[in-house]
Design a protein around this motif. Sequence first.
Motif, mmCIF file in Angstrom:
data_model
loop_
_atom_site.group_PDB
_atom_site.id
_atom_site.type_symbol
_atom_site.label_atom_id
_atom_site.label_comp_id
_atom_site.label_asym_id
_atom_site.label_seq_id
_atom_site.Cartn_x
_atom_site.Cartn_y
_atom_site.Cartn_z
ATOM 1 N N ASP A 48 26.164 -16.709 12.177
ATOM 2 C CA ASP A 48 25.379 -17.722 11.479
ATOM 3 C C ASP A 48 24.904 -17.168 10.139
ATOM 4 O O ASP A 48 24.423 -16.037 10.071
ATOM 5 N N ARG A 69 19.318 -15.839 12.512
ATOM 6 C CA ARG A 69 19.303 -15.795 13.972
ATOM 7 C C ARG A 69 19.843 -14.429 14.362
ATOM 8 O O ARG A 69 20.794 -13.926 13.778
ATOM 9 N N ASP A 71 21.509 -12.682 17.332
ATOM 10 C CA ASP A 71 22.135 -12.739 18.649
ATOM 11 C C ASP A 71 22.631 -11.377 19.109
ATOM 12 O O ASP A 71 23.219 -11.256 20.168
ATOM 13 N N TRP A 115 15.277 -25.888 14.718
ATOM 14 C CA TRP A 115 16.204 -24.902 15.288
ATOM 15 C C TRP A 115 17.498 -24.869 14.473
ATOM 16 O O TRP A 115 18.568 -25.199 14.971
ATOM 17 N N ARG A 117 19.606 -22.730 13.616
ATOM 18 C CA ARG A 117 20.726 -21.948 14.143
ATOM 19 C C ARG A 117 20.668 -21.891 15.672
ATOM 20 O O ARG A 117 21.205 -20.990 16.282
ATOM 21 N N GLY A 118 19.999 -22.848 16.279
ATOM 22 C CA GLY A 118 19.881 -22.897 17.731
ATOM 23 C C GLY A 118 18.491 -22.477 18.188
ATOM 24 O O GLY A 118 17.755 -21.813 17.473
ATOM 25 N N GLU A 119 18.141 -22.886 19.392
ATOM 26 C CA GLU A 119 16.818 -22.586 19.939
ATOM 27 C C GLU A 119 16.625 -21.092 20.139
ATOM 28 O O GLU A 119 17.586 -20.338 20.281
#
Length: 161
Positions: A48, A69, A71, A115, A117-119
């Motif tokens: 991302d 983000r 990950d 969000w 780039r996602g929760e």
Amino acid sequence: MINLQPITWDNYMDILKLQVAENQKGFVAPNSVSLTEAYLDLVDDDGDPFITMAIYNGDEAVGFIMSARDDDHEYENDTEPCYFINRFMIDEKFQGRGFGKVAMEQFVQHIKTTWPRGEAVHLYLGYKETNHVARKFYQSLGFVETGQIKYGDEIIARLAF
């Protein structure tokens, strides 16, 4: 009134002109470096891209924030989805007016509600051990030091969503 805006062709030069005070330059990279890193991340990485936002007071640029983000779970062995604030700055001419606090609160709210780039469950950031102003500032916003030190002298702090 403080508001966050994406970095665009229309405002990137305003962001490049912003700088911190001379005694703060060892604490945060220049915005030109940050925007270059964001660009390279966009074209060179399959993850991302960075989230880059201009901080405005009305129609005047006063600061910059960059986040991503994370990950890779490199903070505290956190296996939950999280974000990391890579850069945050308020121009030297606008410091001490509360703009930073409002901008950071708005950014946290932006992450929690959109969000991008996602929760996630945590937001991390780091600051130099010698940056006592940053430590006090981030603690006032609810960030808690994790005990982890990165890059030799950077304290990692976490905010739970």
